[in-house]
Design an enzyme around this catalytic site. Structure first.
Site, PDB file in Angstrom:
ATOM      1  N   PRO A 356      31.069  21.564  13.467  1.00 11.76           N
ATOM      2  CA  PRO A 356      32.280  22.232  13.511  1.00 11.76           C
ATOM      3  C   PRO A 356      33.514  21.598  13.464  1.00 11.76           C
ATOM      4  O   PRO A 356      34.055  19.948  13.474  1.00 11.76           O
ATOM      5  CB  PRO A 356      32.401  23.134  14.895  1.00 11.76           C
ATOM      6  CG  PRO A 356      31.162  22.225  15.359  1.00 11.76           C
ATOM      7  CD  PRO A 356      30.047  21.389  14.820  1.00 11.76           C
ATOM      8  N   PRO A 357      35.200  22.394  13.319  1.00 12.72           N
ATOM      9  CA  PRO A 357      36.024  21.460  13.505  1.00 12.72           C
ATOM     10  C   PRO A 357      36.382  21.506  14.431  1.00 12.72           C
ATOM     11  O   PRO A 357      36.433  21.640  16.059  1.00 12.72           O
ATOM     12  CB  PRO A 357      37.196  22.602  12.653  1.00 12.72           C
ATOM     13  CG  PRO A 357      36.465  23.692  12.666  1.00 12.72           C
ATOM     14  CD  PRO A 357      35.132  23.476  12.844  1.00 12.72           C
ATOM     15  N   LYS A 361      34.687  14.314  13.771  1.00 14.28           N
ATOM     16  CA  LYS A 361      34.147  13.631  13.079  1.00 14.28           C
ATOM     17  C   LYS A 361      34.651  12.286  12.222  1.00 14.28           C
ATOM     18  O   LYS A 361      34.543  11.032  12.066  1.00 14.28           O
ATOM     19  CB  LYS A 361      33.487  14.229  11.823  1.00 14.28           C
ATOM     20  CG  LYS A 361      32.726  15.571  12.529  1.00 14.28           C
ATOM     21  CD  LYS A 361      32.562  16.217  10.628  1.00 14.28           C
ATOM     22  CE  LYS A 361      33.957  17.148  10.098  1.00 14.28           C
ATOM     23  NZ  LYS A 361      33.754  18.282  11.293  1.00 14.28           N
ATOM     24  N   THR A 362      36.248  13.219  11.784  1.00 14.49           N
ATOM     25  CA  THR A 362      36.871  11.410  10.917  1.00 14.49           C
ATOM     26  C   THR A 362      37.612  10.788  11.511  1.00 14.49           C
ATOM     27  O   THR A 362      36.834   9.417  11.403  1.00 14.49           O
ATOM     28  CB  THR A 362      38.389  12.475  10.312  1.00 14.49           C
ATOM     29  OG1 THR A 362      37.838  13.131   9.888  1.00 14.49           O
ATOM     30  CG2 THR A 362      39.344  12.060  10.026  1.00 14.49           C
ATOM     31  N   SER A 678      19.711  36.143  12.388  1.00 15.62           N
ATOM     32  CA  SER A 678      19.174  35.627  13.915  1.00 15.62           C
ATOM     33  C   SER A 678      19.378  36.783  14.388  1.00 15.62           C
ATOM     34  O   SER A 678      18.604  36.936  15.511  1.00 15.62           O
ATOM     35  CB  SER A 678      19.065  34.211  14.281  1.00 15.62           C
ATOM     36  OG  SER A 678      21.154  34.381  14.023  1.00 15.62           O
ATOM     37  N   LYS A 721      24.348  27.401  19.424  1.00 12.45           N
ATOM     38  CA  LYS A 721      24.166  28.994  20.719  1.00 12.45           C
ATOM     39  C   LYS A 721      23.791  29.018  21.790  1.00 12.45           C
ATOM     40  O   LYS A 721      24.109  29.504  21.894  1.00 12.45           O
ATOM     41  CB  LYS A 721      22.625  29.484  19.819  1.00 12.45           C
ATOM     42  CG  LYS A 721      22.755  29.898  18.447  1.00 12.45           C
ATOM     43  CD  LYS A 721      21.267  30.243  17.954  1.00 12.45           C
ATOM     44  CE  LYS A 721      21.936  30.709  16.116  1.00 12.45           C
ATOM     45  NZ  LYS A 721      20.745  31.670  15.541  1.00 12.45           N
TER      46      LYS A 721
END
Length: 780
Positions: A356-357, A361-362, A678, A721
């Protein structure tokens, strides 16, 4: 005006490219045998001859049909035989004559003509026309250099209007067709008007010629001036020892080529282009295009590498300094370093960081470059829809340039950088091609040794590059592209991890950016926890960092604008800085809910909780689904409904409930699209609760796909979750049995606070989720 005609039989002399008017005296050179005989016959008779022009100049022997019918009766005044056999003759035009018929065509042409004799009279209209003709002729003489100015004084003395028109026409350099037109015009007034029209056209042409001539002259003067100045500049440059013009540019580029460490194929290409550049004129635009291309080839790092720092302990320390958590990603980088140290040379891995943002990651890509001691370059692929963005444009296009990969390599300055391709899941495609397909060659370790860019035109080796791609989700990445990458999932952070990240990374960074010291600005631990719980709800820490930035700005304002020397943010005064709380955290429903169950969902921003509500209404068995649900989610609701009907007796549900009632299933936040299987067991639990009147425990969350037989099938995103359940304050979650293998992904701190029960059948779910009559408080 009196007009009479006399019939005569005269020898004919065809004229080539020449026309004789009445009252006109001129020399003719006669060489054709037929013409010489006609001339001799004229001398035998009374020195008269008929002069008519032939249609085509190049005809050596014109036929009667190829000679104009209107001509001039002329008198031969003089003859002179020249050494080359040609006869030079002086003729004087007398009157117009119209050819009636040919009486002799064998050895020479003899014709019968009607000679037209005019007595000229002047009236006021003709007088006005004569003046106008003279005025136009004067203007023509001023513009033209082909007629001498003395001609005007000779012409001005002529009183006869017809003769005036003939004399002026004879002095004008007109086409034979125009001269013949004037000859054929018998009426004097009409002849003057025709001449006036022709002169007017000629004058306009001459004016246009003059303007063009002046413009050309001005341009030539400018060009000569530029040439002279350029030559002066070259001379000055030579004196100063500087290089000059295009040759100087080529020489400079050749010097760069000598120091270029590149494959022979590249050097040959550069040399060939420089040879072309030398031959192209300085003013040609193509020279600039070639120069730009050559500069790209010279500036690319073909064999220029940075030395890897293969110290694993040092790399681990750097990664831990920059990021908290992210254990799997860090471990993969350290493995790469270890193998590199062992084999000395290895193909660069292609990692895909998915999550997710705001989870880092970057920034992790930048840290990997620092740990490896490599150059770092980042290219964002979000919104890229043109294949040329990856492969470059062909050099034939105006404004062509290399693609983003080659541009990135030039920016990196080495052939083995860490190359981050950001937002790879957000590429699109249109009529200009599919950029994802173009990336297949870039991200294939077997092919990228010879990457082909349309602009560069020579293969470029990308095998030494460590490619890292980032994505929020995998389902939008084409499968062939995904197959070439090694996927590493970066899930959201737990509350404990966020608290640690805030203290060790985010707050110190904001202090530095806002020029604050620890003495001037402090945030207590209870305030940090409150920000995490009540002011941000996200998988990553982007909004958390933004909120700390907001606090820092408010502190700076108070320190600068007031007399305060220190600002302390605590849990009690936090709302004064940030306003009312934005999110509920850990506040469960006060009572267990009837017909409502809490499901666990996965989104691109991480995990989330989802309350599913069911209402039973009097009706005829209509099932209504609302909340902007996708097809898969609707089918899950249908499956849950069918399962309950098939098990009505065991579940203590009225067997005819579907004939007496309408069922309405709603998922709140109806404006947000939702889909996925789900939520199956959550919908079934909420349905059973609504139909039996037994509430669902407010402490329990669940996730799993349901079958018609009541089996619970596995789901994805268990870690996200479970983090969402922990964030929301749930204490017990129900998870499919087949997801037990994913238990290790869930952080220990979450497992400690959260009871996780694995279920394989819907009966188990209902037993654990529904509140029993004997215990209406808590199942967890």
């Amino acid at each position: 005006m009196a007009l009479k005609e006399e019939e005569r039989v005269l020898p004919l002399l065809p004229l080539r490219g020449l026309l004789v008017y009445p009252s006109m005296v001129l020399h003719l050179d006669v060489g054709r045998e037929r013409s010489v005989k006609a001339l001799e016959q004229a001398m035998v008779d009374d020195d008269l001859i008929f002069l008519a022009t032939q249609h085509e100049v190049q005809l050596e022997e014109p036929t009667p049909d190829q000679i104009y019918k209107m001509g001039t009766v002329a008198r031969v005044r003089q003859m002179l035989k020249l050494p080359n056999g040609t006869i030079r003759v002086l003729v004087e035009g007398l009157n117009r004559a119209r050819l009636q018929e040919f009486t002799e065509t064998e050895s020479y042409y003899q014709v019968r003509v009607n000679e037209i004799i005019q007595d000229e009279e002047n009236d006021i209209n003709i007088e006005a026309l004569m003046r106008s003709v003279l005025d136009h002729f004067e203007q023509y003489l001023r513009l033209s250099k082909k007629v001498s100015p003395e001609t005007l004084s000779a012409v001005s003395d002529i009183d006869e209007p017809g003769r005036l028109a003939d004399v002026i026409a004879s002095h004008l350099p007109l086409k034979i067709e125009d001269k013949q037109k004037i000859l054929e015009t018998i009426d004097i007034k009409e002849r003057l008007e025709t001449l006036l029209s022709i002169m007017n056209d000629e004058r306009e042409v001459l004016e246009l010629e003059r303007k063009i001539s002046q413009r050309v002259k001005k341009q030539m003067e400018k060009t000569q001036k530029e040439y002279y100045l350029r030559e002066q500049m070259k001379a000055i440059q030579r004196e100063l020892g500087e290089k000059e013009g295009r040759l100087g540019e080529v020489e400079e580029l050749r010097e760069q080529l000598e120091g270029l460490d590149a494959p022979e194929e590249v050097k040959e290409k550069v040399e060939k282009e420089l040879d072309r550049m030398e031959k192209i004129p300085t003013t040609s635009a193509e020279g600039g295009v070639i120069r730009t291309y050559v500069e790209w080839l010279l500036e690319l790092p073909w064999n220029k590498e940075t030395d890897d720092d293969l110290d694993i302990n040092k790399a681990e320390k750097i990664l831990d300094e920059d990021h908290y958590g992210l254990e799997k990603a860090k471990e993969r980088v350290l493995e790469y370093l270890a193998v590199q140290q062992m084999v000395k040379k290895m193909k660069g891995p292609i990692l895909c960081l998915v999550g997710p943002p705001g989870v880092g990651k970057t920034s992790l890509g930048r840290s990997i470059a620092r740990a490896l001691n490599r150059n770092f370059v980042r290219v964002s692929l979000g919104g890229v829809r043109d294949e040329a963005e990856i492969r470059g444009h062909r050099r034939t296009y105006v404004g062509a340039m290399p693609g983003r990969i080659i541009q990135g390599m030039k920016s990196a300055g080495s052939s083995n950088p860490v190359f981050l391709l950001d937002e790879i899941d957000k590429m699109t495609m249109d009529f200009r091609g599919d950029p994802a397909s173009a990336l297949l060659e870039v991200l294939d370790p077997e092919q990228n040794r010879n990457f082909s860019d349309h602009y560069i035109e020579v293969p470029y080796d990308l095998s030494k590059v460590m490619f890292i791609t980032t994505a929020n989700t995998l389902h939008t990445i084409p499968q062939p592209l995904l197959d070439r990458m090694e996927t590493l999932y970066i899930s959201g952070y737990t509350e404990i991890e966020k608290e640690k990240i805030a203290k060790d990374y985010l707050i110190p960074k904001q202090l530095e950016e806002h020029g604050l010291s620890k003495d001037q600005f402090q945030i207590h631990g209870d305030a940090i926890l409150k920000v995490i719980r009540h002011y941000t709800r996200e998988a990553g820490v982007r909004n958390l960092e933004r909120t700390f930035g907001q606090l820092a700005r408010k502190a700076v304002k108070q320190l600068v604008g007031g007399n305060r020397k220190r600002v302390v943010v605590t849990g009690k005064n936090l709302s004064k800085f940030l306003g009312p709380e934005k999110f509920r955290y850990g506040k469960l429903e006060e009572t267990d809910q009837l017909g409502a169950a809490t499901g666990l969902a996965w989104t691109a921003a991480g995990g989330d909780t989802l309350t599913i509500e069911v209402t039973v209404l009097p009706g005829k068995g209509k099932l209504t689904l609302t909340g902007k649900l996708g097809d898969v989610m609707k089918e899950s609701a249908q499956a849950a409904f069918s399962y309950i009907r098939s098990r009505a007796k065991e579940l203590e549900v009225d067997p005819d409930f579907n004939e007496k009632n309408d069922i309405h299933i709603h998922v709140p936040e109806g404006a947000i699209p939702k889909d996925g299987p789900s939520a199956g067991i959550t919908m079934a639990t909420a349905l059973v609760s609504a139909l039996t009147g037994r509430p669902v425990s407010r402490h329990v969350g669940m996730t799993g796909e349901i079958t018609l037989r009541g089996r619970v099938l596995p789901i994805g995103g268990l870690k996200e979750k479970s983090l969402a359940a922990h964030r929301a304050g749930l204490t017990h979650i129900l998870v499919p049995e087949e997801n037990s293998k994913d238990l290790d992904d869930i952080p220990k701190s979450v497992r400690k606070d959260l009871k996780i029960t694995f279920v394989s059948h819907m009966d188990e779910v209902l037993k654990l989720a529904m509140v029993r009559d004997t215990d209406e408080s808590d199942t967890g």
